[in-house]
Design an enzyme around this catalytic site. Structure first.
Site, PDB file in Angstrom:
ATOM      1  N   ASP A 162     -82.139  56.832  16.187  1.00 37.15           N
ATOM      2  CA  ASP A 162     -81.245  57.991  16.190  1.00 37.15           C
ATOM      3  C   ASP A 162     -80.508  58.149  14.860  1.00 37.15           C
ATOM      4  O   ASP A 162     -80.313  57.193  14.112  1.00 37.15           O
ATOM      5  CB  ASP A 162     -80.191  57.838  17.290  1.00 37.15           C
ATOM      6  CG  ASP A 162     -80.758  58.106  18.670  1.00 37.15           C
ATOM      7  OD1 ASP A 162     -81.993  58.157  18.803  1.00 37.15           O
ATOM      8  OD2 ASP A 162     -79.970  58.233  19.625  1.00 37.15           O
ATOM      9  N   HIS A 215     -80.652  52.719  15.689  1.00 38.24           N
ATOM     10  CA  HIS A 215     -80.137  53.739  14.779  1.00 38.24           C
ATOM     11  C   HIS A 215     -80.584  53.427  13.357  1.00 38.24           C
ATOM     12  O   HIS A 215     -80.255  52.347  12.834  1.00 38.24           O
ATOM     13  CB  HIS A 215     -78.606  53.794  14.851  1.00 38.24           C
ATOM     14  CG  HIS A 215     -78.078  54.110  16.212  1.00 38.24           C
ATOM     15  ND1 HIS A 215     -77.991  53.147  17.205  1.00 38.24           N
ATOM     16  CD2 HIS A 215     -77.640  55.273  16.759  1.00 38.24           C
ATOM     17  CE1 HIS A 215     -77.510  53.704  18.315  1.00 38.24           C
ATOM     18  NE2 HIS A 215     -77.283  54.994  18.069  1.00 38.24           N
TER      19      HIS A 215
END
Length: 492
Positions: free
Chosen positions: A296, A437
């Site tokens: 992400d 992430h």
């Protein structure tokens, strides 16, 4: 690999021409004796390497008597691969006594099994549009072989026509071939008294069972692998492959066999199918343990570093990108798409969608959608609500399937691979979606180690389209994993 055609001198006169010339000059009063078949005990057709068209796979089930399988897909041959999947799943289902559930276990080589079933599928011929496959299933109990079957089939990938080994032999000539095989096997491997790993003699073995593994050598010789004595039906101690010279067996071969023999001798290059739409790899997450790596909040400079790591390990992942960062780093976003990874929507500015009006939700999703498409020419098929925050309003306004996760690495919190890697490995299961992430250098630092650990545990690392292949994902609905575990979506 395709063998090169033999190089012949233009001044070499073929032997058959010399023989015919002599025959024409010497008067003969009797018919010449037919060629005697020369039987040679040798090796069966060998597995061929044809990368990148052929994709090697392996998996195993749990338990003290597992089922272990190794097989080869052909990239882009969707019907071929689907039929192979169905056959493998039927074996695993039967062994499980119900629905097979993939297990995250290192695949033990079949040769090491003392108890259980080993299945081996391999490509032994690839010429033109024709592929030959050998499928072997062996059952072991206490280190003793209790059952074995072997079959070679041929498929024309351009037509889908499948030809079994027995079809390569003229039905009227099977008794002749049986006699030749029996004589050769009797000399090379005499039938022994029945033992715990050998079936007792029977009156005979059917043609269909005897002729399951018929092939041709590159010279056009006939190769037959048998497991039972052609005369008594008794199981042989080991498989025996008999190779018979082409001239002596010409009358034994059926029209289908003659066509295949001609194709094999020609040595035409393999016409590899076009890759599947979207570049999907041939993997079935109902059959093997899959896990999806998702990242992400990019794209950014760390994304570029991550791409190099994924490329080194030949792993494809899914990137949930923010529209604002895509606008700021369009070249990086484009590189993600060009590398073959899946790009998905992570909204424009990463807000809590549950705090927005329907119009605000739609604006966030559409804004990111447009930014990603402009930068990469990719239209994302999924959205991930920031923080995993969703409700009925988000579901109604998002317009895309919502992809959540069942493995939260918490990498943003620890920023320490010695903390988040063990967490991932303790939570991951077949069908998992792993959240990380790619904005954190510490996360990228841990990816090589994570990939090695996941592969070592038996996971195939896939993109979301591969993980959810065969499942109709509904716009607005939420998905966090594949499988039969609570909260996951089942495949078949």
């Amino acid at each position: 690999m395709q063998r090169p055609a033999p190089v012949r001198s233009p001044f070499t006169i073929p032997l058959v021409v010399i023989v015919l010339f002599i025959a024409a000059c010497v008067p003969m009063t009797t018919q010449p004796a037919p060629h005697a078949p020369t039987a040679v005990i040798g090796a069966p057709p060998s597995r061929i390497a044809l990368q990148p068209s052929i994709v090697d796979m392996t998996t195993r089930s749990a338990g003290t008597a597992p089922t272990v399988a190794t097989w080869q897909y052909i990239s882009g041959a969707q019907t071929f691969n689907s039929q192979l999947d169905a056959r493998l799943l039927s074996i695993f289902d039967a062994r499980a006594g119900g629905r097979h559930e993939p297990a995250a276990l290192p695949a033990t080589p079949a040769a090491l099994l003392a108890d259980g079933v080993s299945v081996t599928h391999e490509i032994v011929l690839a010429t033109g549009s024709v592929v030959g496959s050998r499928f072997v299933q062996t059952t072991m109990a206490g280190g003793v072989r209790t059952a074995r079957s072997e079959e070679i089939t041929y498929e024309d990938l351009s037509t889908g026509v499948v030809t079994g080994s027995a079809s390569l032999i003229k039905p009227a000539m099977t008794s002749t071939l049986r006699t030749i095989l029996g004589d050769a096997i009797g000399t090379a491997s005499p039938t022994q008294a029945p033992g715990p790993d050998r079936a007792p003699p029977t009156d005979s073995v059917s043609d269909a069972e005897l002729l399951t593994a018929v092939a041709f050598t590159s010279a056009g010789d006939l190769s037959v692998t048998v497991h039972r004595d052609p005369g008594t039906g008794a199981a042989l101690p080991t498989s025996v492959t008999v190779t018979l010279n082409a001239a002596a067996t010409a009358e034994v071969i059926s029209p289908a066999g003659q066509a295949l023999r001609t194709a094999v001798i020609s040595g035409a290059p393999f016409k590899a199918p076009q890759p599947a739409p979207g570049g999907l790899a041939p993997v079935n997450c109902d059959l093997v343990a899959c896990a999806a790596l998702t990242y992400d909040d990019g794209p950014n400079a760390q994304t570029t570093r991550l791409l190099a790591i994924l490329d080194k390990h030949r792993v494809f992942a899914t990137f949930f990108q923010q529209g604002g960062y895509v606008k700021a780093n369009p070249t990086v976003a484009k590189a993600v798409a060009a590398a073959g990874h899946t790009i998905a929507n992570h909204t424009m500015s990463h807000p809590y969608l549950t705090k927005l009006s329907p119009a605000g939700i739609e604006s966030e999703v559409k804004g990111a959608q447009n930014a990603i498409e402009r930068a990469t020419a990719v239209v994302p098929a999924y959205v991930r609500p920031p923080y995993g925050a969703t409700n009925k309003s988000v579901a109604a306004s998002a317009g895309l399937p919502q992809i959540l996760w069942d493995v939260d690495s918490m990498d943003w919190q620890s920023k320490n691979k010695s903390v988040f890697l063990p967490r991932i490995m303790s939570l991951v299961k077949p069908g998992s979606i792993i959240l990380q992430h790619d904005v954190h250098a510490s996360t990228v630092d841990g990816q090589s180690e994570l990939i090695a650990q996941l592969k070592g545990k038996g996971f195939y690392l896939v993109t979301l389209p591969e993980l959810f292949a065969g499942i109709d994902l509904k716009p607005g609905a939420s998905y966090k994993c594949r499988g039969t575990a609570p909260g996951c979506v089942a495949g078949r």
